[in-house]
Scaffold this active site. Structure first.
Site, PDB file in Angstrom:
ATOM      1  N   GLY A 195      -9.521  -7.806  -6.086  1.00 35.58           N
ATOM      2  CA  GLY A 195     -10.518  -7.340  -5.133  1.00 35.58           C
ATOM      3  C   GLY A 195     -10.018  -6.122  -4.393  1.00 35.58           C
ATOM      4  O   GLY A 195      -9.081  -5.443  -4.821  1.00 35.58           O
ATOM      5  N   GLY A 196     -10.655  -5.812  -3.250  1.00 40.34           N
ATOM      6  CA  GLY A 196     -10.273  -4.655  -2.476  1.00 40.34           C
ATOM      7  C   GLY A 196      -8.859  -4.759  -1.923  1.00 40.34           C
ATOM      8  O   GLY A 196      -8.188  -3.769  -1.679  1.00 40.34           O
ATOM      9  N   PHE A 197      -8.377  -5.997  -1.714  1.00 40.03           N
ATOM     10  CA  PHE A 197      -7.026  -6.222  -1.204  1.00 40.03           C
ATOM     11  C   PHE A 197      -5.976  -5.953  -2.277  1.00 40.03           C
ATOM     12  O   PHE A 197      -4.938  -5.356  -2.026  1.00 40.03           O
ATOM     13  CB  PHE A 197      -6.937  -7.678  -0.725  1.00 40.03           C
ATOM     14  CG  PHE A 197      -5.637  -8.049  -0.084  1.00 40.03           C
ATOM     15  CD1 PHE A 197      -5.508  -7.998   1.292  1.00 40.03           C
ATOM     16  CD2 PHE A 197      -4.551  -8.464  -0.836  1.00 40.03           C
ATOM     17  CE1 PHE A 197      -4.312  -8.352   1.894  1.00 40.03           C
ATOM     18  CE2 PHE A 197      -3.358  -8.814  -0.236  1.00 40.03           C
ATOM     19  CZ  PHE A 197      -3.239  -8.758   1.136  1.00 40.03           C
ATOM     20  N   LYS A 237      -2.554 -13.722  -2.953  1.00 38.15           N
ATOM     21  CA  LYS A 237      -3.159 -12.397  -2.847  1.00 38.15           C
ATOM     22  C   LYS A 237      -2.055 -11.385  -2.558  1.00 38.15           C
ATOM     23  O   LYS A 237      -1.354 -11.484  -1.543  1.00 38.15           O
ATOM     24  CB  LYS A 237      -4.203 -12.364  -1.727  1.00 38.15           C
ATOM     25  CG  LYS A 237      -5.494 -13.071  -2.055  1.00 38.15           C
ATOM     26  CD  LYS A 237      -6.443 -13.092  -0.874  1.00 38.15           C
ATOM     27  CE  LYS A 237      -6.906 -11.714  -0.485  1.00 38.15           C
ATOM     28  NZ  LYS A 237      -7.946 -11.737   0.561  1.00 38.15           N
ATOM     29  N   PRO A 275      -4.568  -7.674  -6.479  1.00 37.43           N
ATOM     30  CA  PRO A 275      -4.703  -8.762  -7.443  1.00 37.43           C
ATOM     31  C   PRO A 275      -4.459 -10.129  -6.807  1.00 37.43           C
ATOM     32  O   PRO A 275      -3.765 -10.243  -5.791  1.00 37.43           O
ATOM     33  CB  PRO A 275      -3.630  -8.439  -8.494  1.00 37.43           C
ATOM     34  CG  PRO A 275      -2.613  -7.640  -7.748  1.00 37.43           C
ATOM     35  CD  PRO A 275      -3.369  -6.852  -6.731  1.00 37.43           C
ATOM     36  N   ASP A 334     -17.592  -9.206   6.520  1.00 38.46           N
ATOM     37  CA  ASP A 334     -17.640  -8.940   5.078  1.00 38.46           C
ATOM     38  C   ASP A 334     -18.048 -10.196   4.312  1.00 38.46           C
ATOM     39  O   ASP A 334     -17.449 -10.536   3.284  1.00 38.46           O
ATOM     40  CB  ASP A 334     -16.292  -8.425   4.582  1.00 38.46           C
ATOM     41  CG  ASP A 334     -16.414  -7.735   3.214  1.00 38.46           C
ATOM     42  OD1 ASP A 334     -17.527  -7.300   2.869  1.00 38.46           O
ATOM     43  OD2 ASP A 334     -15.401  -7.649   2.498  1.00 38.46           O
TER      44      ASP A 334
END
Length: 823
Positions: free
Chosen positions: A517-519, A536, A521, A633
């Site tokens: 995601g935006g953070f 994360k 893998p 979000d």
């Protein structure tokens, strides 16, 4: 000239044949309905009258059914006298009587006029209500009808059809079952208004009561809870002229009916247009406790307990041996006889289905206090209650002799005041007081043990955390690395060693990668003593940075709720920043609702469970947590699903905490996901709890429809999913929004309520949107909802909805200073 005359006669005859063969909604004495030929169809096209065979093709009947389906025949004329061939004819005689003739012109069935008036211009018309009415000319007043099928129901109760008595004419309208699914002749079962005592609705098998829905309490039958339905309105009328109940449809495009089947079950059906079939919404009786007098006299039935029958306070089983053998039919008897004086008192029982009212006395204007006094004056009076529960209660119901057919209903039930001897009542109250004392002692002891247990758990947890912190690099060195990057806050989380996490994920193997995601893998791992975890890992190229990482660590560490993902710890070492979560085996919500194959797994019950779980998680964030948290979000990919498909909100990197008195805030750095951001946040940078409510509303519409809001396409317009849902709502076609995989298992009223709540949440103005406590209540209750106003962002372009709001003189500078970061 003679040839022209013959030609005129021929065309007149041909025209008359055409008139009798086409579908009309009326017939006159000069017309007829023939088997295999013509039919009557109501003006709006809802109902059709014609000939049919339910089983044996040689047995023919005249009946009425819905044009959308022949599965439910709502009325049969000659149910006791079938025709033996296909030569039947239905005609209207000059005196306004409908007659069904066989092949020899013999009368098989005829209607009976309720008036002695001879009609001048009799007409039989099939109405859009499903009522076949004979009237004089165009007189459409029901009270002036010469005859109507609604006065002679068969097994089906249609909207606006009365069930009950007309005291003026002596007419009783009641349902009677078919003998079998293939034989419409009158069966054993009937549904009636019983006029003994205070009127009540009963299901009978022959002359015996099989089940009792109860008397009307001002809202619904006192013995049965009718679920609130925004499309239905129930009514009960009881005066000098009539006693009847009926229901009405508030949306005539929706089909409902109530059917008494051959086995004695009363079932309510609704037509599901997309599946082209009838769905069963309710059944009565639904369980053993709805069987009449199952527990005998002076006993209650509770289906959630074992055994389900229990004597009332002050009573004991009349036949203890039979009672222990699960034969409760003899019921209970008083332990102490009534004294029949002012020494008797009343024990209040709440949440009950009131007893059988066939031996009751009633007064519509008496107060509850007057009712109590009236009962005390009569030695045979055994209980009393309010007649009408509305407005705090009014009217009086008195019972005499035994109390029969009582059920524990809980919250929707009523209060019943049961007469007891003074000594018995005093003993009961004393036992209750002692029991309360024992419970208090138990609570104190239990609380003490709980505190001791929690202390032990906290001590063990402290030792475990300390052990983890001592693995690999010391906590001080890791904290120093983190502090050098600007992280000064107390994280209150276990810190895992990098080596431990690397081993758990097989050195961050691609085989263990769950997604990205935006953070950065996300990897699956296994930690000894903990089990499966999700890791994360902040990517060096991530659109999020250390601030978002710190934000998530600090905020989520202080949050505990079953609908929030659990953060187990973090890893801060050698330029690595990782979050360690509990592992969610079903991954994220978007992998189900937007995937054609996986979406089949989400039936209606799972979807509403997910919607309500998300709502409860948001309510905790907004109102019940130590910090007031705005997620900022909320989207389908940030909702994770556990083994049982329960939802858990994740990804708090963009979340903000508010003080106790803070309502909203503003930012020039707008970060979020297009399609979920509220208008006031995306256009002006202003956010509040109502921003999350907007995102939640988008999620609700996506879960119901199986479609994404952003990128939604429809051949008839250019709206996004919000705009499409709003268009269907104002066009009175909301059911077209629903995912095709949901339609076959859901109740119509529940679907409409969830669509309604979704639209309330995405309204343009934040002040119009409900807060999450209201949303949770709306989803779980059956109260009426306010009308939604136009949503924000009906298309994917924010300018379409926000142009009128751009009134700043320095709008260019405002836009320049605002950073939009889509995710």
């Amino acid at each position: 000239m003679e040839a022209l005359t013959h030609l005129f006669v021929f065309y007149s005859f041909l025209f008359s044949l055409l008139r009798t063969s086409i579908s009309l909604d009326t017939i006159t004495p000069s017309q007829s309905i023939r088997d295999g030929g013509s039919a009557l169809v109501s003006a709006g096209g809802q109902f059709q009258l014609g000939f049919f065979s339910p089983g044996n093709p040689d047995s023919r009947y005249v009946g009425i059914w819905y044009t959308v389906s022949t599965d439910i025949v709502v009325w049969v004329a000659n149910r006791e006298a079938p025709l033996s061939d296909h030569s039947g004819v239905l005609k209207l005689a000059d005196d306004g009587v409908l007659v069904l003739l066989n092949s020899t012109n013999g009368t098989v069935w005829s209607s009976r006029s309720t008036t002695s008036t001879t009609p001048q211009n009799p007409v039989a018309q099939l109405l859009d209500t499903g009522n076949l009415a004979v009237k004089d000319g165009n007189d459409d007043k029901p009270e002036k009808f010469l005859w109507q099928s609604f006065d002679y129901p068969c097994d089906t109760l249609l909207p606006e059809m009365k069930l009950g008595w007309n005291f003026v004419t002596g007419l009783e309208r009641f349902l009677s079952s078919w003998k079998s699914t293939d034989d419409p002749a009158q069966g054993e079962f009937s549904v009636r208004i019983d006029l003994q005592g205070y009127p009540q609705l009963v299901v009978k098998e022959g002359s015996k009561i099989k089940a009792r829905a109860g008397s009307w309490n001002g809202i619904n039958p006192a013995g049965r809870r009718l679920r609130s339905d925004p499309l239905l309105k129930y009514e009960f009328v009881f005066n000098d002229q009539e006693a009847y109940c009926e229901y009405k449809i508030l949306n005539t495009s929706v089909f409902y009916n109530v059917v008494l089947n051959p086995s004695g079950l009363v079932q309510r059906f609704g037509w599901m247009g997309r599946r082209q079939s009838w769905d069963l919404f309710a059944t009565f009786p639904a369980d053993r406790c709805e069987s009449y007098t199952l527990c005998g006299a002076d006993a209650t039935c509770d289906f959630n307990k074992s055994p389900i029958c229990a004597c009332l306070e002050g009573f004991f089983p009349k036949s203890p041996k039979d009672w222990d053998s699960v034969d409760w039919s003899d019921g209970c008897v008083r332990r102490t006889p009534l004294e029949c004086n002012d020494g008797d008192g009343f024990l209040k029982r709440t949440g009950l289905k009131l007893p059988d009212t066939s031996s009751s006395w009633y007064n519509k204007s008496m107060s509850l206090k007057e009712c109590e006094g009236m009962c005390l004056k009569n030695c045979s009076c055994t209980a009393y209650a309010n007649l009408d529960v509305r407005g705090g209660g009014s009217g009086c119901l008195l019972w005499f002799d035994s109390l029969v057919d009582i059920r524990e209903l809980g919250e929707p039930g009523q209060d019943l005041y049961i007469r007891m001897a003074a000594t018995e009542l005093a003993d009961y109250l004393e036992k209750k007081r002692r029991s309360g004392k024992k419970k208090l002692v138990a609570i104190i002891v239990g609380s003490t043990l709980l505190v001791v247990g929690m202390t032990i758990v906290a001590l063990v947890s402290y030792i475990w955390k300390k052990k983890l912190r001592n693995q690999g690099t010391t906590k001080r060195s890791r904290r120093k690395d983190y502090d050098n990057e600007g992280g000064k806050e107390d994280m209150e989380l276990p810190i895992f060693d990098l080596v431990v996490i690397a081993n758990a994920t097989d050195n961050f193997s691609n085989n263990n990668k769950l997604g990205e995601g935006g953070f950065g893998p996300v990897y699956k791992g296994i930690l000894p003593g903990i089990g499966d975890i999700a890791v994360k890992r902040l990517s060096k190229n991530s659109r999020q940075g250390l601030n978002e990482f710190k934000n998530e660590v600090i905020l989520i560490a202080k949050l505990q709720h079953r609908n929030l993902v659990k953060l187990l710890g973090c890893c801060i070492q050698e330029n690595e920043n990782m979050l360690i979560y509990e592992y969610m085996p079903n991954k994220s919500l978007d992998s189900f609702i937007f995937d054609q194959a996986n979406s089949k797994v989400l039936d209606w019950h799972k979807r509403i469970n997910i919607i309500r779980g998300i709502a409860k998680g948001l309510l905790y964030l907004h109102e019940d947590s130590r910090l007031r948290i705005i997620h900022r979000d909320l989207k389908a990919s940030n909702i994770l699903l556990d083994n049982n498909m329960n939802p858990k909100i994740s990804d708090f990197g963009l979340a903000k905490s508010f003080g106790g008195d803070q309502v909203d805030s503003k930012t020039n750095r707008i970060i979020g996901t297009y399609g979920y951001m509220s208008p006031e946040y995306m256009v002006h940078g202003r956010y509040s709890v109502k921003s999350d409510v907007f995102s939640f509303g988008v999620l609700v519409l996506e879960i119901l429809s199986g479609k994404k809001n952003r990128g939604f396409h429809h051949p008839d317009h250019h709206h996004n999913l919000i705009g499409h849902a709003w268009k269907l709502w104002i066009e009175d076609k909301p059911m077209e929004l629903i995912d095709e995989f949901v339609d076959n298992l859901c109740a119509l009223s529940s679907v409409l309520r969830h669509i309604h709540v979704g639209l309330l949440c995405v309204q343009q103005r934040p002040e119009d949107r409900p807060n999450m406590s209201s949303v949770v209540q709306m989803l779980s209750s059956e109260n009426l909802l306010p009308k939604p106003k136009q949503p924000g962002f009906l298309s994917d372009s924010p300018e379409a909805d926000s142009s009128s709001s751009k009134h700043e003189t320095c709008s260019a500078n405002t836009i320049t200073n605002t950073v939009f970061e889509a995710r």
